[in-house]
Design a protein around this motif. Structure first.
Motif, PDB file in Angstrom:
ATOM      1  N   ARG A 221       0.853  -1.201   0.000  1.00 35.73           N
ATOM      2  CA  ARG A 221       0.000   0.000   0.000  1.00 35.73           C
ATOM      3  C   ARG A 221       0.891   1.254   0.000  1.00 35.73           C
ATOM      4  O   ARG A 221       0.695   2.172  -0.796  1.00 35.73           O
ATOM      5  N   ILE A 222       1.895   1.234   0.853  1.00 37.13           N
ATOM      6  CA  ILE A 222       2.833   2.366   0.874  1.00 37.13           C
ATOM      7  C   ILE A 222       3.571   2.446  -0.466  1.00 37.13           C
ATOM      8  O   ILE A 222       3.816   3.529  -1.002  1.00 37.13           O
ATOM      9  N   GLY A 223       3.867   1.267  -1.017  1.00 35.21           N
ATOM     10  CA  GLY A 223       4.563   1.227  -2.301  1.00 35.21           C
ATOM     11  C   GLY A 223       3.770   1.913  -3.399  1.00 35.21           C
ATOM     12  O   GLY A 223       4.316   2.668  -4.203  1.00 35.21           O
TER      13      GLY A 223
ATOM     14  N   CYS B 171       7.802   2.851 -16.670  1.00 32.99           N
ATOM     15  CA  CYS B 171       6.765   1.861 -17.031  1.00 32.99           C
ATOM     16  C   CYS B 171       6.838   0.650 -16.107  1.00 32.99           C
ATOM     17  O   CYS B 171       5.813   0.173 -15.603  1.00 32.99           O
ATOM     18  N   THR B 172       8.071   0.162 -15.885  1.00 30.85           N
ATOM     19  CA  THR B 172       8.218  -1.056 -15.068  1.00 30.85           C
ATOM     20  C   THR B 172       7.662  -0.839 -13.667  1.00 30.85           C
ATOM     21  O   THR B 172       6.903  -1.662 -13.145  1.00 30.85           O
TER      22      THR B 172
ATOM     23  N   LEU C  47      -1.708  -3.006  -6.892  1.00 30.87           N
ATOM     24  CA  LEU C  47      -2.929  -2.277  -6.518  1.00 30.87           C
ATOM     25  C   LEU C  47      -4.167  -3.135  -6.791  1.00 30.87           C
ATOM     26  O   LEU C  47      -5.129  -3.167  -6.018  1.00 30.87           O
ATOM     27  N   GLU C  48      -4.101  -3.863  -7.902  1.00 26.68           N
ATOM     28  CA  GLU C  48      -5.266  -4.691  -8.254  1.00 26.68           C
ATOM     29  C   GLU C  48      -5.430  -5.867  -7.304  1.00 26.68           C
ATOM     30  O   GLU C  48      -6.511  -6.451  -7.203  1.00 26.68           O
ATOM     31  N   GLU C  49      -4.363  -6.195  -6.604  1.00 26.34           N
ATOM     32  CA  GLU C  49      -4.435  -7.286  -5.606  1.00 26.34           C
ATOM     33  C   GLU C  49      -4.926  -6.777  -4.247  1.00 26.34           C
ATOM     34  O   GLU C  49      -5.346  -7.560  -3.406  1.00 26.34           O
ATOM     35  N   LEU C  50      -4.846  -5.495  -4.043  1.00 31.35           N
ATOM     36  CA  LEU C  50      -5.204  -4.954  -2.719  1.00 31.35           C
ATOM     37  C   LEU C  50      -6.719  -4.874  -2.566  1.00 31.35           C
ATOM     38  O   LEU C  50      -7.442  -4.738  -3.562  1.00 31.35           O
TER      39      LEU C  50
ATOM     40  N   GLN D 266       4.304  -2.436 -11.988  1.00 29.43           N
ATOM     41  CA  GLN D 266       4.429  -3.210 -10.732  1.00 29.43           C
ATOM     42  C   GLN D 266       3.441  -2.677  -9.696  1.00 29.43           C
ATOM     43  O   GLN D 266       2.755  -3.443  -9.009  1.00 29.43           O
ATOM     44  N   ALA D 267       3.329  -1.345  -9.632  1.00 28.50           N
ATOM     45  CA  ALA D 267       2.429  -0.740  -8.646  1.00 28.50           C
ATOM     46  C   ALA D 267       0.971  -1.040  -9.002  1.00 28.50           C
ATOM     47  O   ALA D 267       0.160  -1.370  -8.123  1.00 28.50           O
TER      48      ALA D 267
END
Ligand SMILES: Nc1ncnc2c1ncn2[C@@H]1O[C@H](COP(=O)(O)OP(=O)(O)O)[C@@H](O)[C@H]1O
Ligand SMILES: [Mg+2]
Length: 667
Positions: free
Chosen positions: A521-523, A544-545, A554-557, A549-550
């Motif tokens: 989340r902080i990431g 882009c990378t 995010l979609e997993e959170l 990754q973020a």
């Protein structure tokens, strides 16, 4: 002849001859407390005559003793003898020539009267150490010169950097030059005030058997003596040493004191000499350059001599250069690493450097315990910090590069550690050689060496504070990535340096956030600022990378873990960057659609200044436009000065980039 009897550990003799005092071990000649320079051969002749205790010494005896392995002309004796007689001045007749037979002292030398306080015996001999130092010629010269002019010189620097080695080299030179009697006191094992006093007193020839010695007695003992007193390894008893030294230098102008310590004594008369690490090659140095660097020379010297030739000529030299660089040019660390080459090879040592404290063990058996392993060197420094300084030091591990005082306070300070503590705290850690200070530029920056940081990180983990401090650091660096517009070119350059440093900090915080023990989340929050900054800096691929990754994370959170404002920024940046990286791909258009949707969400009721409002306030979406002119005009509109604040600007740039893409597409 009578010789002052000393306890066995002194093992030396002091002799009075007329107005002179002769120290056979220290090879010094004093006249009423003043050192008299005397050549080496002349002293040898005097020593033989003195040792004969009034007996006649034949010429052959003298030749054999003074030039044991060389055949020399008899007139050599005459040359040095007349030099000696010149030195003895009005006492020249003390040495009598018996024609055709030899030489004899007219007067029997007598026992040196050495009452406790009046001792003339400064007789701690120098430690027997390897004295051929690598890369320290200039330092030895500089320190030797400083000793002439300053009463008190402190060599400071991190553990294992070579303070003691330098002090020994300088002391040996002073003693060889006969410019001063040298008295070397090793304080590593003295842990109390009494023990320190006792060590110094004994070294100055005072008897400590009958009664405790006080500082005043010590001062009286050294007063008026041409003496170089070396107090080695003083950091753990620094207050006591400071008090003693203060009194000694006040009592005698001609006394010279050299202290080695990880931190200065902080006395008015003190000159501090910071011992620097050995020079290390850069990653761009050529093979020929690398082997010339002192750190690399030391490494090669310390690996087994057969292997040395194998390494010096091959490409491994580049690895050795990197090892030395990553060990910050600290001689002790380099020695310990070189010792591991026999078992692991250069590649192995290089590979295991990430776990340097496990690798760098197995020092010389003869070394001090705290030099046997690299961890022990830091343990020693850490153990003498107070708990407050320990807390500060371990928390600083979170900074992988240089950091400012403000950054430190933002990350380190809380209810356990106040900003008021930080002011003195960081100064103390610098003084104790645990943190380096860089005084370039308008704001001082601090930095931990790689090894200090690795050690501090271990302590931070052990204290269970890593997550707390890393999260604070991530938030702080995210905040620092905001733009600052410069008023001048010079200011712009400073800002560039700051910006690059901020990027490095943000990268390390980002990597932590997405690591096993991090906080995604902080990431994601950090990704908003970091990816915008990367896009601004033209680091499109990295942008882009990290954005992808973020977004994946995010979609997993769980829903609403991250506010839509942040999400919108990351997606907008990705949309923009993709245009540059891959051209007008559908992924970019899709990202942009998501941005617009989020803009709609955030705009509702969020106030006129929110991201959503700024995006919605822009001209209509040009993606669907087939009119080149309109798309170009669109790009001009969004980039027209005054530029919007960065957050909105990034979104605008996204749209602009997309519009440009449309233009290209429609050609
Ligand atoms: N310039 C140098 N050349 C060769 N060896 C060195 C040099 N400086 C230090 N060393 C070695 O590194 C180790 C640590 O040095 P030391 O002088 O005891 O460090 P410090 O007193 O700063 O803790 C010792 O084994 C010493 O011999
Ligand atoms: Mg030392």
């Amino acid at each position: 002849m009578t010789v002052t009897e000393r306890p066995a550990n002194y093992g030396t003799s002091m002799i009075d001859l007329g107005r002179f005092q002769i120290d056979l071990e220290m090879r010094t000649l004093h006249q009423s407390g003043t050192l008299v320079p005397v050549g080496s051969r002349a002293f040898d002749i005097l020593a033989v005559l003195v040792s004969a205790a009034g007996r006649l010494v034949t010429k052959d005896e003298l030749l054999d003793s003074v030039w044991p392995k060389t055949v020399v002309e008899e007139n050599n004796i005459q040359v040095h003898l007349s030099a000696l007689r010149k030195i003895l001045g009005e006492d020249r007749n003390l040495i009598v020539t018996i024609p055709g037979r030899g030489y004899q002292l007219r007067q029997r030398p007598v026992e040196s009267r050495a009452p406790a306080v009046e001792s003339r015996a400064f007789r701690r001999s120098l430690p027997l150490r390897e004295t051929r130092l690598t890369g320290r010629d200039a330092a030895v010269r500089q320190i030797s010169t400083l000793i002439q002019t300053t009463q008190l010189l402190t060599l400071t620097g991190a553990g294992g950097i070579g303070k003691t080695s330098l002090a020994i080299a300088v002391a040996r030179q002073a003693s060889n030059d006969s410019s001063r009697a040298v008295c070397f006191v090793e304080l590593a094992t003295a842990t109390t005030e009494d023990a320190v006093l006792c060590e110094v007193a004994e070294a100055c020839g005072l008897s400590t058997l009958d009664a405790a010695v006080d500082i005043a007695q010590l001062a009286a003992a050294v007063s008026g003596k041409r003496l170089l007193l070396v107090l080695d390894n003083a950091e753990h008893v620094i207050d006591t040493v400071a008090r003693i030294v203060d009194a000694l230098v006040a009592a005698s102008e001609i006394l010279r004191v050299m202290v080695t310590s990880r931190e200065p004594l902080r006395l008015m008369q003190e000159t501090v000499y910071r011992v620097e690490p050995l020079d290390v090659p850069s990653s761009h140095s050529t093979h020929a350059e690398i082997v010339q660097f002192p750190a690399v020379k030391l490494f090669l010297l310390r690996v087994n001599s057969i292997q040395r030739y194998a390494y010096a000529g091959c490409e491994k030299i580049h690895l050795i250069g990197e090892i030395c660089r990553r060990l910050d040019g600290i001689p002790l660390a380099i020695e310990l690493a070189a010792a591991r080459v026999a078992g692991l090879g250069v590649e192995g040592v290089h590979r295991y450097l990430h776990d340097r404290f496990s690798l760098l063990t197995g020092g010389y058996r003869t070394a001090l315990p705290r030099h046997q392993t690299f961890r022990a060197t830091f343990d020693w420094s850490f153990s003498i910090l107070n708990p407050c300084h320990q807390l500060l030091f371990r928390r600083l591990a979170v900074f992988s590069g240089g950091f400012t005082f403000d950054a430190m306070c933002a990350v380190v300070c809380d209810e356990k550690y106040a900003v008021a503590d930080a002011v003195g705290g960081i100064g103390d850690l610098v003084a104790k050689s645990l943190v380096n200070i860089e005084l370039k530029g308008p704001v001082s920056r601090y930095r931990l060496s790689d090894s200090a940081r690795a050690y501090a990180l271990e302590k931070l983990h052990a204290e269970g504070e890593q997550r707390l401090i890393a999260a604070r650091h991530a938030r702080y660096v995210s905040h620092c990535l905001r733009p600052c517009l410069a008023d001048s070119v010079a200011e712009q350059l400073d800002l560039e340096i700051d910006f690059r440093q901020s990027l490095d900090d943000a990268r390390s915080a980002f990597d932590w956030a997405f690591s096993q023990h991090g906080d995604t989340r902080i990431g994601v929050e950090l990704a908003a600022g970091l990816t915008e900054a990367l896009l601004d800096a033209g680091l499109i691929h990295e942008c882009c990378t990290r954005a992808e990754q973020a977004i994946d994370a995010l979609e997993e959170l769980p829903l609403a873990s991250v506010d839509s404002d942040t999400e919108m920024r990351v997606r907008a940046t990705l949309a923009s960057a993709l245009i540059y990286a891959q051209g007008p791909v559908s992924k970019s258009a899709q990202s942009w659609t998501e941005v617009l949707a989020l803009a709609g969400d955030t705009g509702n009721g969020s106030g006129a200044n929110s991201e959503g409002e700024s995006v919605k306030a822009l001209p209509p979406d040009p993606i669907s436009s087939s009119d080149n002119e309109q798309a170009q005009e669109y790009g001009r509109t969004v980039l027209r000065p005054p530029l919007q604040p960065r957050r909105s600007f990034c979104a605008c740039a996204g749209i602009c980039a997309t519009s440009s893409a449309c233009v290209i597409l429609s050609r």
